[in-house]
Scaffold this active site. Structure first.
Site, PDB file in Angstrom:
ATOM      1  N   HIS A  75       0.827  -1.204   0.000  1.00  0.00           N
ATOM      2  CA  HIS A  75       0.000   0.000   0.000  1.00  0.00           C
ATOM      3  C   HIS A  75       0.860   1.253   0.000  1.00  0.00           C
ATOM      4  CE1 HIS A  75      -3.652  -2.234   1.979  1.00  0.00           C
ATOM      5  NE2 HIS A  75      -3.286  -2.738   0.817  1.00  0.00           N
ATOM      6  N   TYR A 203      -9.302   4.321   8.354  1.00  0.00           N
ATOM      7  CA  TYR A 203      -9.449   4.669   9.769  1.00  0.00           C
ATOM      8  C   TYR A 203     -10.625   5.638   9.871  1.00  0.00           C
ATOM      9  CZ  TYR A 203      -4.841   2.729  10.971  1.00  0.00           C
ATOM     10  OH  TYR A 203      -3.775   1.901  11.193  1.00  0.00           O
ATOM     11  N   PRO A 293      -3.104  -0.657  19.288  1.00  0.00           N
ATOM     12  CA  PRO A 293      -2.864  -1.089  17.908  1.00  0.00           C
ATOM     13  C   PRO A 293      -3.177  -0.028  16.866  1.00  0.00           C
ATOM     14  CG  PRO A 293      -4.883  -2.065  18.756  1.00  0.00           C
ATOM     15  CD  PRO A 293      -4.235  -1.371  19.916  1.00  0.00           C
ATOM     16  N   LYS A 297       2.108  -0.635  15.443  1.00  0.00           N
ATOM     17  CA  LYS A 297       3.524  -0.653  15.798  1.00  0.00           C
ATOM     18  C   LYS A 297       4.015  -1.936  16.466  1.00  0.00           C
ATOM     19  CE  LYS A 297       4.314   3.195  14.042  1.00  0.00           C
ATOM     20  NZ  LYS A 297       4.745   3.006  12.662  1.00  0.00           N
ATOM     21  N   TYR A 385       4.130   6.469  10.506  1.00  0.00           N
ATOM     22  CA  TYR A 385       3.388   5.252  10.164  1.00  0.00           C
ATOM     23  C   TYR A 385       4.268   4.264   9.387  1.00  0.00           C
ATOM     24  CZ  TYR A 385      -0.887   2.560   9.403  1.00  0.00           C
ATOM     25  OH  TYR A 385      -1.861   1.584   9.430  1.00  0.00           O
TER      26      TYR A 385
END
Length: 391
Positions: A75, A203, A293, A297, A385
């Site tokens: 991605h 998200y 979560p 990570k 990220y």
């Protein structure tokens, strides 16, 4: 079996312990891995699935990324969803890196297969593991396997046995300082036979709570809902889960329903213990730190820990120098705390701490709007990220 010697004894056959063993083998350093669960259990338990750019690269460079390269989903970014609209953050354009989606259990399968093919020793279903003499230069690990008492002597111990393992409690009393935070919500997660609603993760921030649309393959979705920490899973039949997911996506994307294969409740907490080493015992992964979560990570930090540890052990055997070993905890903790900061920030950004239309609700909406419309804010999110550098 009488006492056996190896250079590194490793407790735990999750991604951290197995990767440490594999990296050591490639450097000509012997290790033995002990695991309390069965091989079938560790290969089937569903856990994290997001790999930072460097972690995916590490697996490929280390010769255990063939299936990842073939079956992983690569991605360029993520979507933030609020107000019924999707907003794409393109990590490739922002920081030149992306992420890979590949289940933790698949990494475990690949590493176990490779270790066994290379002649590595993994003892599954061990019991009564005890660590001794790691204050000195001849640590030992005693355990029972198939009903027989056994002992391994080694130069170093890798404590990769997770939050509930034996390694962290083996530290002498008073030598560890824990830092903890609990959150007033949990995640209800499902694995479903349904195509993901988008090509990348979504998200979602919604007045009814957070939702996450992830995936394990083009045909399997991994979906989460914010819920109460003491939620009774029996009160969440399949139809209620799907209805809530539809609501929290707010019509931003069509959600295809399918058979739910697994469901469960995941508590949300932050935990760090300092230091991550004592004598010749070194903690790595969940044995030393847990985080929400939301920032994806957990597995990535575990792999980062063992990469730092491997480099330190390899330097010791190559030159006798102990500088990297002595600095292991400090090196890892710098990255751990930055990951905690990011995970807590993502959690606070996307979850409802109160279901009133209060100050924080409006503030969160303003911050989301800022993130998707500010290149500087979006770049900061992307940089964290995809993974910060490993020292």
């Amino acid at each position: 079996m009488g006492p056996v010697h190896t250079q590194v004894g490793i407790v735990g056959a999750g991604p951290a312990g197995l990767m440490l063993s594999h990296l050591l083998h490639r450097a000509g350093i012997q290790s033995i891995v002990l695991e309390a669960r069965s091989r079938d259990y560790v290969e089937q338990r569903v856990r994290a699935g997001v790999l930072e750019q460097w972690a995916a690269d590490l697996l490929m460079e280390a010769g255990v990324g063939e299936r990842l390269r073939r079956e992983g989903m690569f991605h360029d970014g993520i979507f933030l969803c609020f107000g019924g609209k999707l907003h794409h953050l393109d990590f490739r354009k922002l920081v030149g890196k992306g992420i890979a989606i590949y289940g933790q259990q698949e990494i475990v399968k690949d590493l176990i297969a490779r270790r066994l093919a290379d002649g590595g020793q993994i003892f599954f279903e061990v019991e009564d593991v005890r660590l001794h003499d790691f204050d000195g230069d001849k640590p030992t690990i005693r355990f029972r396997h198939q009903g027989a008492a056994q002992e391994i002597s080694c130069d170093f111990i890798g404590g990769c046995d997770g939050f509930h393992g034996i390694c962290r409690p083996s530290f002498p009393s008073g030598t560890l300082t824990p830092y903890e935070r609990d959150y007033p919500f949990a995640w209800l997660g499902i694995l479903a036979e349904a195509p993901p609603p988008e090509r990348e993760l979504i998200y979602a921030y919604h007045p009814r709570g957070f939702a996450l649309c992830s995936m394990r393959s083009p045909a399997i979705s991994r979906l989460y809902l914010q819920c109460e920490p003491d939620e009774d899973i029996a009160q969440w039949p399949d139809h209620r889960i799907w209805e809530e997911l539809h609501l929290r996506l707010g019509g931003a994307r069509k959600l295809m329903e399918g058979k739910i294969l697994q469901k469960g409740i995941t508590p949300m907490r932050s935990f760090v213990v300092e230091p991550m080493q004592h004598g010749r015992l070194f903690l790595a992964g969940d044995a030393a730190h847990i985080m929400p979560p939301t920032g994806a990570k957990g597995m990535n930090l575990a792999l980062a820990d063992v990469l730092v540890l491997f480099r330190a052990i390899a330097a010791f055997y190559r030159s006798g120098r102990t500088g990297l070993l002595d600095g292991y905890s400090a090196t890892c903790l710098r990255r751990v705390w930055k990951a905690q900061r990011f995970s807590v920030w993502m959690t606070q950004l996307l979850h409802r701490f109160s279901f009133k239309a209060d100050f924080d609700y409006r503030r969160q909406l303003a911050e989301l709007d800022y993130v998707v419309n500010s290149r500087a804010a979006a770049t900061s999110l992307a940089e964290n990220y995809v993974g910060l550098p490993i020292e």
